[in-house]
Write a protein that holds these residues in place. Structure first.
Motif, PDB file in Angstrom:
ATOM      1  N   PHE A 182       0.912  -1.270  -0.076  1.00  0.00           N
ATOM      2  CA  PHE A 182       0.146   0.092   0.068  1.00  0.00           C
ATOM      3  C   PHE A 182       0.990   1.267   0.087  1.00  0.00           C
ATOM      4  O   PHE A 182       2.110   1.006   0.471  1.00  0.00           O
ATOM      5  CB  PHE A 182      -1.043  -0.019   1.166  1.00  0.00           C
ATOM      6  N   ARG A 183       0.390   2.480  -0.335  1.00  0.00           N
ATOM      7  CA  ARG A 183       0.671   3.542  -0.412  1.00  0.00           C
ATOM      8  C   ARG A 183      -0.156   4.749   0.001  1.00  0.00           C
ATOM      9  O   ARG A 183      -1.429   4.431  -0.352  1.00  0.00           O
ATOM     10  CB  ARG A 183       1.803   4.146  -1.580  1.00  0.00           C
ATOM     11  N   ALA A 184      -0.047   5.644   0.875  1.00  0.00           N
ATOM     12  CA  ALA A 184      -0.886   6.593   1.307  1.00  0.00           C
ATOM     13  C   ALA A 184      -0.385   8.108   1.397  1.00  0.00           C
ATOM     14  O   ALA A 184       0.619   7.973   1.791  1.00  0.00           O
ATOM     15  CB  ALA A 184      -1.620   6.205   2.589  1.00  0.00           C
ATOM     16  N   VAL A 185      -1.270   8.706   0.889  1.00  0.00           N
ATOM     17  CA  VAL A 185      -0.846  10.309   1.042  1.00  0.00           C
ATOM     18  C   VAL A 185      -2.211  11.002   1.745  1.00  0.00           C
ATOM     19  O   VAL A 185      -2.900  10.543   1.925  1.00  0.00           O
ATOM     20  CB  VAL A 185      -0.603  11.075  -0.421  1.00  0.00           C
ATOM     21  N   GLY A 186      -1.744  12.008   2.425  1.00  0.00           N
ATOM     22  CA  GLY A 186      -2.568  12.841   3.176  1.00  0.00           C
ATOM     23  C   GLY A 186      -2.429  14.283   3.129  1.00  0.00           C
ATOM     24  O   GLY A 186      -1.326  14.661   2.930  1.00  0.00           O
ATOM     25  N   GLU A 187      -3.478  15.086   3.465  1.00  0.00           N
ATOM     26  CA  GLU A 187      -3.539  16.571   3.738  1.00  0.00           C
ATOM     27  C   GLU A 187      -4.579  16.873   4.634  1.00  0.00           C
ATOM     28  O   GLU A 187      -5.443  16.013   4.568  1.00  0.00           O
ATOM     29  CB  GLU A 187      -3.396  17.270   2.253  1.00  0.00           C
ATOM     30  N   GLY A 188      -4.312  18.030   5.363  1.00  0.00           N
ATOM     31  CA  GLY A 188      -5.569  18.503   6.058  1.00  0.00           C
ATOM     32  C   GLY A 188      -5.172  19.223   7.227  1.00  0.00           C
ATOM     33  O   GLY A 188      -3.976  19.877   7.265  1.00  0.00           O
ATOM     34  N   ARG A 189      -6.015  19.382   8.034  1.00  0.00           N
ATOM     35  CA  ARG A 189      -5.656  20.405   9.347  1.00  0.00           C
ATOM     36  C   ARG A 189      -5.964  19.766  10.730  1.00  0.00           C
ATOM     37  O   ARG A 189      -6.675  18.582  10.952  1.00  0.00           O
ATOM     38  CB  ARG A 189      -6.574  21.539   9.464  1.00  0.00           C
ATOM     39  N   VAL A 190      -5.066  19.812  11.571  1.00  0.00           N
ATOM     40  CA  VAL A 190      -5.117  19.223  13.117  1.00  0.00           C
ATOM     41  C   VAL A 190      -5.396  20.462  13.951  1.00  0.00           C
ATOM     42  O   VAL A 190      -4.303  21.304  13.926  1.00  0.00           O
ATOM     43  CB  VAL A 190      -3.935  18.318  13.441  1.00  0.00           C
TER      44      VAL A 190
END
Length: 650
Positions: free
Chosen positions: A539-547
């Motif tokens: 698998f490969r995962a990318v991410g973006e967003g706000r914490v």
């Protein structure tokens, strides 16, 4: 203590002169002659505002009410000494033998106004008038000038002592009780002094060897115990009248706060709750207010720090120290967490949603203005209850309400952290730092600082941050900064990416990964990331967003992809993570996951339609050509051809 000794010395001198004259004047009606005699001997005026009485044997006793002794000419109009009652007892047999032995000297409600002039001379120094002045007085020098004088006992009750050294602010003590026993004029004096700086009694019991030499300015041996509330200090060494001293200092306290209050000191912050404080040091104090502590040992319950320190007490205190310690357990000494970590914060709680979960208690950092410091500490371990350090080198400096703690480095979160953190209270409270770390356990770092422990692994990275506010909630909501993070093998808890991709449901379980990398910025209490990369087997995962660091929430999108052998993506199911840290919602976004398939089906349908129209219209349609326009153009062409045929054209 220096003020007490100067006061006692001044009283001794003044009273002995009174005794020498009053004993030869048998009666109250001769009080004026006594006053004239004292003025002739000292240049000071003595007044008696009340009755003067005597006893003759076996003790010559003198009692005088409302006695006053004038000040030096340069020291102002206030009397140097006043007393509501002065009692003197002298051994009559010794007096006949030519010796003045004062067996009792007591004063009720005495007031001593002591001061020094520019050359250091004190107003208690009684100077004999010039020859011309003596010739004009009522009496010549008395016959007692050459008599040896000793005072066996001195008692002051309810004394007020005021000392004004030249060019410095006056120091005043009220409700002072003094008892001195001095049986041998060349020997030791025993003292028992009670001070009341803030109302509660502070008692000093001790002894001074060769007291006569001490009063003359020589160095003498001294031992004293100071008792205040539940605290006792002991000093054994040598001292002189200027206040300079050196010797061994030991102490024990079971209520340090009450003791400081007894001395009139109000701490800038709540003191830790300690069952027993112990201190020991070789101390050297100089008359200009410098204190050196060597072989220092300071204990608070089971915690012990050793080393040395230099403290400047004149003006604003300054501390320079080199210290070391073993394992320090500070958790019982610190206030409770008061909700600092968001373990049970609920969304929507309180009037200010930004501060839910973080403490809104005002942080009192006023104590930073109380002193300046530069302290180096080598420690084996420190446990604060929320943070745990291993073997570390720390350097703490404090300058004008700005505190800097340098980690050189510190063993923290299972790894090494290096850099500095700052608390600045010069113009409102701000906190900041610049840190680099390696080998730290990410679950410890996030768990102990932010209450989030779902991400596990060993990390390295950098962090730079700044926050402003008078509470933890305000600081977290204002955070700004930047950083980056790399985590080796690790795992997430709370969802299983593999199960999510294979079955569409991944809540619960955990996701094991091979590597995680990303960078971030922090703005207004929000951590923003756009380049998260997570790799795991197949698998490969990318991410973006706000914490939300201030709001304690998250709005983040993971996009994991199932990889084929050639590295191409076979299936992707985005995962949305939203909600509070304490209870995040993790949902696969199936609409986004199916959108590529929907787009492919639409494209295939358009292609088949284009081919059919090409056949029907008997023309080649380009992929980029609009089908509606092609149909419209074909209809227009057919209409033109039919119209020409109708008109008989070709």
């Amino acid at each position: 203590m220096k003020l007490i000794l100067r006061s006692v010395m001044a009283l001794l001198i003044a009273v002995v002169l009174l005794v020498g004259v009053l004993l030869v004047l048998p009666g109250e009606k001769l009080a004026k002659l006594a006053a004239d005699q004292i003025e002739a001997q000292t240049g000071r005026t003595v007044t008696f505002g009340g009755r003067v009485g005597y006893t003759l044997w076996p003790t010559l006793g003198v009692k005088a009410d409302r006695v006053a002794l004038s000040n030096a000419s340069w020291a102002g109009p206030e009397p140097m000494l006043t007393a509501e009652r002065l009692t003197i007892g002298i051994a009559a047999a010794d007096l006949i033998a030519g010796k003045v032995r004062v067996t009792e000297l007591s004063a009720v409600l005495p007031q001593l106004n002591l001061s020094t002039r520019e050359d250091g001379t004190g107003n208690w120094v009684l100077e004999r008038p010039t020859a011309a002045d003596v010739q004009t007085t009522a009496s010549s020098p008395g016959a007692f000038d050459s008599l040896p004088v000793s005072i066996e006992a001195l008692n002051l009750t309810g004394a007020t002592l005021r000392y004004a050294p030249f060019g410095q602010a006056p120091v005043e003590m009220r409700q002072v009780d003094v008892a001195l026993a001095w049986p041998d004029p060349t020997g030791t004096v025993d003292m028992d002094v009670t001070l009341r700086p803030a109302g509660a009694p502070v008692r000093v019991v001790g002894e001074i060897g060769t007291f006569a030499a001490f009063l003359a300015g020589e160095v003498s041996s001294i031992g004293a115990s100071i008792t205040a509330k539940d605290t006792e200090l002991r000093f054994d060494g040598r001292a002189e009248l200027t206040g300079a001293a050196s010797g061994r200092l030991t102490g024990r306290s079971t209520d340090l706060g009450a003791t400081l209050a007894a001395f009139g000191v109000a701490p800038g912050a709540e003191l830790p709750k300690v069952g027993e404080w112990l201190v020991g040091a070789d101390a050297t104090y100089t008359s200009d207010g410098r204190l050196a502590l060597r072989d220092l040992s300071l204990s608070a319950d089971e915690n012990r720090i050793t080393g040395g320190a230099d403290i400047t007490l004149a003006g604003k205190p300054t501390i320079t120290a080199q210290l070391s310690a073993g394992a320090l357990d500070l958790a019982p000494l610190l206030p409770g967490d008061k909700g600092d970590l968001p373990a049970s914060a609920a969304a929507g709680e309180g009037d200010d949603p930004v501060s839910d979960g973080w403490s809104r208690d005002v942080i009192d950092m006023g104590w930073l203005a109380g002193f300046d410091a530069n302290i180096a500490l080598d420690v084996q371990a420190v446990d604060t209850g929320s943070l745990r350090l291993g073997e570390s080198k720390l350097d703490f400096s404090l300058d004008n309400s700005r505190a800097v703690l340098k980690l050189l480095p510190a063993a923290l979160f299972g790894g090494q952290v290096q850099g500095q953190v700052v608390a600045n209270n010069r113009n409102g409270l701000s906190v900041g730092g610049k840190l680099s770390f390696q080998g730290v356990r990410i679950e410890q770092m996030l768990g102990q600082t932010a209450g989030y422990d779902r991400l596990n692994g060993e990390a390295l990275g950098e962090l730079e941050y700044l926050g402003v506010g008078n509470s933890l909630a305000q600081i977290m909501a204002s955070l700004s900064g930047k950083g980056w993070l790399e985590v080796g093998k690790g795992f997430f808890t709370g969802f299983d990416l593999e199960q999510l991709l294979r079955s569409g449901s991944g809540n619960g379980g955990s996701t094991v990964f091979d590597q995680l990398t990303g960078s971030y910025t922090i703005e207004n209490g929000n951590l923003l990331n756009k380049d998260l990369l997570l790799t795991l087997k197949g698998f490969r995962a990318v991410g973006e967003g706000r914490v939300g660091l201030g709001a304690q929430d998250i709005d983040y999108l993971f996009t994991p992809s199932l990889q084929r052998g050639d590295g191409a993506s076979e299936l992707s199911i985005p995962v949305a993570i939203t909600g509070r840290w304490s209870d995040p919602k993790i949902r696969p976004d199936l609409k986004r996951a199916l959108q590529p398939e929907i787009d492919a089906v639409e494209e295939q349908a358009k292609e088949r339609l284009r081919e059919k129209l090409s056949e029907e219209l008997d023309t080649e349609l380009a992929p980029e050509q609009d089908l509606n326009e092609a149909i419209r153009d074909r209809i227009e062409q057919e209409a033109k051809e039919q119209l020409l045929r109708l008109l008989g054209g070709n």
